[in-house]
Design an enzyme around this catalytic site. Structure first.
Site, PDB file in Angstrom:
ATOM      1  N   ASN A 117       7.066  -7.289   6.762  1.00  0.00           N
ATOM      2  CA  ASN A 117       5.828  -6.612   7.124  1.00  0.00           C
ATOM      3  C   ASN A 117       4.637  -7.372   6.547  1.00  0.00           C
ATOM      4  O   ASN A 117       4.573  -7.599   5.332  1.00  0.00           O
ATOM      5  CB  ASN A 117       5.777  -5.180   6.606  1.00  0.00           C
ATOM      6  CG  ASN A 117       4.470  -4.515   7.012  1.00  0.00           C
ATOM      7  OD1 ASN A 117       4.274  -4.185   8.174  1.00  0.00           O
ATOM      8  ND2 ASN A 117       3.549  -4.366   6.069  1.00  0.00           N
ATOM      9  N   GLU A 118       3.740  -7.770   7.439  1.00  0.00           N
ATOM     10  CA  GLU A 118       2.477  -8.430   7.072  1.00  0.00           C
ATOM     11  C   GLU A 118       2.660  -9.542   6.040  1.00  0.00           C
ATOM     12  O   GLU A 118       2.013  -9.560   4.995  1.00  0.00           O
ATOM     13  CB  GLU A 118       1.485  -7.371   6.575  1.00  0.00           C
ATOM     14  CG  GLU A 118       1.094  -6.400   7.673  1.00  0.00           C
ATOM     15  CD  GLU A 118       0.118  -5.335   7.217  1.00  0.00           C
ATOM     16  OE1 GLU A 118      -0.045  -5.146   6.012  1.00  0.00           O
ATOM     17  OE2 GLU A 118      -0.489  -4.691   8.093  1.00  0.00           O
ATOM     18  N   ASN A 154       0.071  -5.366  13.692  1.00  0.00           N
ATOM     19  CA  ASN A 154      -0.628  -4.346  12.921  1.00  0.00           C
ATOM     20  C   ASN A 154      -2.116  -4.652  13.055  1.00  0.00           C
ATOM     21  O   ASN A 154      -2.580  -5.666  12.534  1.00  0.00           O
ATOM     22  CB  ASN A 154      -0.234  -4.403  11.442  1.00  0.00           C
ATOM     23  CG  ASN A 154       1.224  -4.037  11.203  1.00  0.00           C
ATOM     24  OD1 ASN A 154       1.935  -3.685  12.142  1.00  0.00           O
ATOM     25  ND2 ASN A 154       1.668  -4.119   9.964  1.00  0.00           N
ATOM     26  N   TYR A 158     -10.631  -1.418   9.717  1.00  0.00           N
ATOM     27  CA  TYR A 158     -10.882  -2.454   8.709  1.00  0.00           C
ATOM     28  C   TYR A 158     -11.888  -3.495   9.194  1.00  0.00           C
ATOM     29  O   TYR A 158     -12.423  -4.287   8.418  1.00  0.00           O
ATOM     30  CB  TYR A 158      -9.589  -3.141   8.287  1.00  0.00           C
ATOM     31  CG  TYR A 158      -8.744  -2.286   7.377  1.00  0.00           C
ATOM     32  CD1 TYR A 158      -7.479  -1.866   7.754  1.00  0.00           C
ATOM     33  CD2 TYR A 158      -9.240  -1.846   6.150  1.00  0.00           C
ATOM     34  CE1 TYR A 158      -6.714  -1.063   6.918  1.00  0.00           C
ATOM     35  CE2 TYR A 158      -8.490  -1.037   5.313  1.00  0.00           C
ATOM     36  CZ  TYR A 158      -7.226  -0.651   5.707  1.00  0.00           C
ATOM     37  OH  TYR A 158      -6.470   0.162   4.889  1.00  0.00           O
ATOM     38  N   TYR A 167      -6.334  -3.203  13.258  1.00  0.00           N
ATOM     39  CA  TYR A 167      -7.245  -2.148  12.814  1.00  0.00           C
ATOM     40  C   TYR A 167      -8.666  -2.384  13.284  1.00  0.00           C
ATOM     41  O   TYR A 167      -9.625  -2.196  12.551  1.00  0.00           O
ATOM     42  CB  TYR A 167      -7.161  -2.013  11.293  1.00  0.00           C
ATOM     43  CG  TYR A 167      -5.846  -1.435  10.842  1.00  0.00           C
ATOM     44  CD1 TYR A 167      -4.738  -2.245  10.627  1.00  0.00           C
ATOM     45  CD2 TYR A 167      -5.696  -0.055  10.701  1.00  0.00           C
ATOM     46  CE1 TYR A 167      -3.518  -1.713  10.244  1.00  0.00           C
ATOM     47  CE2 TYR A 167      -4.468   0.489  10.310  1.00  0.00           C
ATOM     48  CZ  TYR A 167      -3.388  -0.354  10.087  1.00  0.00           C
ATOM     49  OH  TYR A 167      -2.180   0.175   9.719  1.00  0.00           O
ATOM     50  N   GLU A 207       1.319  -0.953  13.960  1.00  0.00           N
ATOM     51  CA  GLU A 207       0.339  -0.208  13.170  1.00  0.00           C
ATOM     52  C   GLU A 207      -1.006  -0.229  13.872  1.00  0.00           C
ATOM     53  O   GLU A 207      -1.425  -1.272  14.369  1.00  0.00           O
ATOM     54  CB  GLU A 207       0.147  -0.799  11.753  1.00  0.00           C
ATOM     55  CG  GLU A 207       1.303  -0.576  10.816  1.00  0.00           C
ATOM     56  CD  GLU A 207       1.033  -1.081   9.409  1.00  0.00           C
ATOM     57  OE1 GLU A 207       2.000  -1.441   8.719  1.00  0.00           O
ATOM     58  OE2 GLU A 207      -0.149  -1.139   9.007  1.00  0.00           O
ATOM     59  N   LYS A 217      -4.240   7.911   6.558  1.00  0.00           N
ATOM     60  CA  LYS A 217      -4.211   7.588   7.987  1.00  0.00           C
ATOM     61  C   LYS A 217      -3.211   8.446   8.757  1.00  0.00           C
ATOM     62  O   LYS A 217      -2.979   8.254   9.935  1.00  0.00           O
ATOM     63  CB  LYS A 217      -3.881   6.116   8.180  1.00  0.00           C
ATOM     64  CG  LYS A 217      -4.998   5.160   7.692  1.00  0.00           C
ATOM     65  CD  LYS A 217      -4.745   3.734   8.105  1.00  0.00           C
ATOM     66  CE  LYS A 217      -5.836   2.802   7.573  1.00  0.00           C
ATOM     67  NZ  LYS A 217      -5.717   2.633   6.095  1.00  0.00           N
ATOM     68  N   ASP A 276       0.814  -1.215   0.000  1.00  0.00           N
ATOM     69  CA  ASP A 276       0.000   0.000   0.000  1.00  0.00           C
ATOM     70  C   ASP A 276       0.847   1.264   0.000  1.00  0.00           C
ATOM     71  O   ASP A 276       0.675   2.142   0.839  1.00  0.00           O
ATOM     72  CB  ASP A 276      -0.887  -0.029   1.268  1.00  0.00           C
ATOM     73  CG  ASP A 276      -1.885   1.103   1.290  1.00  0.00           C
ATOM     74  OD1 ASP A 276      -2.088   1.686   2.386  1.00  0.00           O
ATOM     75  OD2 ASP A 276      -2.427   1.445   0.225  1.00  0.00           O
TER      76      ASP A 276
END
Ligand code: CKX
Length: 603
Positions: free
Chosen positions: A417-418, A472, A478, A474, A510, A574, A166
């Protein structure tokens, strides 16, 4: 030729010449550059600034979205007075794959867009003359690049990069380029490791050189007073009554490394170094044997016009804003940042979580958002991932630790990351990464990866490898946003109850809500500035309920550019600050909270 990654510095024995400025530039739309020998110089070029991404200078979509080879060219004058030295062109980065030619001869290739490399030119240089330097850069992505993505061909025949992540796939010569002349016998690298001994500090050091002459190390305090010294390529320096590097209370000694033959100075290299220790004990992170609570951000190297180009003014503004808001840390999401940023973090006393460009290790068509509904084949079930991708990933870890190992600010390594850490096939890949990082880092800093919300406890197969669990999450954005936030909070707490069983420190790398600056609503609705505040309040209320949560890094420090999509309004919003670094309502809320949290919060 030794692999010289030391940051270029002038000294009594070294010369550094900036090559930044306007370079010649061509897009290679017809992929003809090779056949037409553009390596010898560009015909009918345009001009482009270095350092900068090339994408945002132009007004047409083809230039901004260009995928393929771009060619850069400049001239380099080399005086014959340097003919007895090692002559290198040092690229701080070239994104993503670079081939370097000097006077038409290929002198270097480099894969990976966020770490430095050298092109040695001794064999091809013309002295007392202008040399033609040409750099071909390719910006395409695949499963074998880091970051990960794919490159497709549209029906009109044009290529297009589709990131699995992203942020916009900015590319080009995004960091500085310098010509460096070093003595044939030179200091190639050094490593320091610190031990506290009451009021004193013992600094183990190892110096790598290209010869056998004697090595000397001298340590000066910030007043330039010599406080310690040692002889030999390897040893321990005792710094009496050491002034330690502490979070937001930095102190930097200058270490001077010399190679001498008797009284004759052969090479000299200096670096400012903070003396500190970092370790994990139980569910806490300790710096200099004191527990620390991380407050800060996930960031990007991203700004208007220059894209991912190193922007020294933005760097200064970002640190001023982070000090203003009460932050003490940031993650170099999702790639190693420019070295000047680590040097600034050392100086200002910020903790850095240093991250590789391993983002997008999910089967996805658009980006992470499709991750959960990408192709049925899971990322790590692809056999080639365990060969070319892993080989490159391991090389990136080697270069990252070589480049950043001596920065006091670097206190943790984030190796991915992720990623899709939910399959048995991911475990061997992760083990290789974590083992290598542990082996290479003499300071044995904590290792982690940023865990994605689809990989909670019991589903994630790799979190046991982490020294610190990084999440991370949300909840309230999300998942179960808006009026459902109360359910989101319940789900959040249930998940954290499970993470408690790992008995390790947990930090949030995050958490955030897209917020359109200037959008106001009472009561709050998603995308409004008021909602970002309400969302953060819920997150912090959850964090404060768990003693093993020892860090909170909001996503993101500032709004940043992404690919186009129905959930991106000219980028990811964000940010706590806008892209041009002005505060949203939440900035004041965060300032209030972070100024009230002591550095040893929950310690
Ligand atoms: N995490 C659910 C990686 C960042 C993105 C962020 C976002 C995602 C969230 C994943 O690079 O920007 O969607 O804002």
């Amino acid at each position: 030729m030794a692999n010289k990654l030391l940051y270029p510095r002038n000294s009594a024995t070294r010369r550094v010449v900036s090559m930044d400025g306007m370079w010649n530039f061509k897009f290679d739309y017809k992929q003809e550059g090779e056949a037409k020998d553009w390596k010898n110089g560009l015909k009918d070029p345009i001009k482009i600034p270095v350092p900068a991404s090339f994408n945002d200078f132009f007004v047409d979509k083809d230039s901004r979205e260009y995928a393929g080879d771009v060619w850069y060219e400049t001239k380099l004058y080399v005086p014959s007075e340097w003919k007895d030295m090692d002559l290198d062109i040092r690229f701080d980065a070239a994104t993503h794959f670079a081939t370097v030619y000097v006077n038409g001869v290929e002198v270097a290739q480099h894969k990976g867009g966020f770490l430095p490399f050298n092109a040695n030119i001794n064999e091809v240089v013309k002295f007392d003359a202008e040399n033609t330097v040409v750099v071909k850069i390719n910006n395409e992505l695949s499963r074998q690049t880091l970051p990960i993505g794919q490159t497709i061909t549209l029906e009109n025949g044009k290529k297009m990069v589709k990131p699995y992540f992203d942020f916009f796939n900015y590319a080009g010569l995004q960091r500085s380029v310098r010509f460096v002349a070093t003595p044939k016998e030179s200091i190639v690298d050094f490593t320091v490791n610190h031990h506290l001994d009451g009021e004193d500090a013992r600094v183990d050091y190892l110096v790598e050189t290209t010869g056998e002459s004697q090595v000397y190390v001298t340590v000066y305090d910030e007043d330039g007073i010599e406080v310690a010294s040692a002889k030999g390529k390897e040893g321990t320096i005792l710094v009496k009554n050491a002034r330690l590097w502490n979070v937001l209370d930095a102190y930097l000694y200058t270490f001077k490394f010399e190679i001498k033959d008797g009284d004759r100075l052969i090479d000299e290299y200096k670096q400012e170094i903070g003396i500190r220790t970092v370790e994990v004990k139980g569910t806490k992170i300790y710096i200099n044997n004191k527990p620390v609570y991380l407050k800060g951000f996930g960031k990007h190297e991203d700004s208007d016009v220059v894209g991912r180009g190193f922007n020294i003014g933005i760097m200064k503004r970002d640190f001023e804003l982070m000090k203003w808001i009460g932050a003490n840390s940031f993650r170099t999401s999702h790639y190693p940042y420019s070295e000047e940023i680590y040097q600034m973090a050392d100086r200002e006393g910020f903790i850095i979580i240093d991250e590789t460009p391993a983002v997008g290790l999910f089967e996805s068509l658009m980006n992470f958002l499709d991750a959960s509904k990408g192709s049925e084949v899971k990322f790590f079930d692809n056999p080639e991932v365990h060969k070319e991708t892993l080989d490159h990933h391991l090389q990136v870890i080697r270069d990252l630790i070589t480049r950043d190992k001596n920065y006091a600010s670097v206190c943790m390594w984030s190796l991915l990351n992720e990623p899709d850490s939910t399959t048995d096939s991911s475990v061997s890949y992760f083990e290789a990464l974590f083992d290598l990082a542990h082996e290479l880092d003499v300071q044995k800093r904590p290792r982690t990866f940023a865990n994605i919300m689809m990989a909670p406890p019991g589903v994630c197969k790799c979190s046991h490898l982490c020294d610190v669990i990084s999440l991370n999450r949300y909840y309230g954005w999300y998942t179960k946003g808006g009026y459902e936030m109360s359910d989101a909070e319940n789900g959040f707490r249930k998940e954290l109850d499970e993470w408690a069983k790992y008995d390790k420190p947990v930090i949030f790398t995050e958490y955030g809500a897209d917020t359109y600056s200037g959008e106001h609503k009472l009561p709050s609705v998603m995308w409004s500035e008021e909602y970002q505040v309400d969302y953060l309040d819920m997150q912090h209320s959850v964090f404060d309920s768990y003693d093993f949560v020892v860090g909170e890094q909001v996503w993101n420090f500032a709004d940043f550019q992404t690919t186009e999509g129905i959930m991106r309004v000219n980028g990811n919003k964000k940010g706590i600050f806008t892209r041009n670094r002005q505060p949203k309502l939440a900035a004041y809320k965060l300032k209030q909270r972070w100024e009230s949290l002591p550095i040893g919060f929950k310690g």
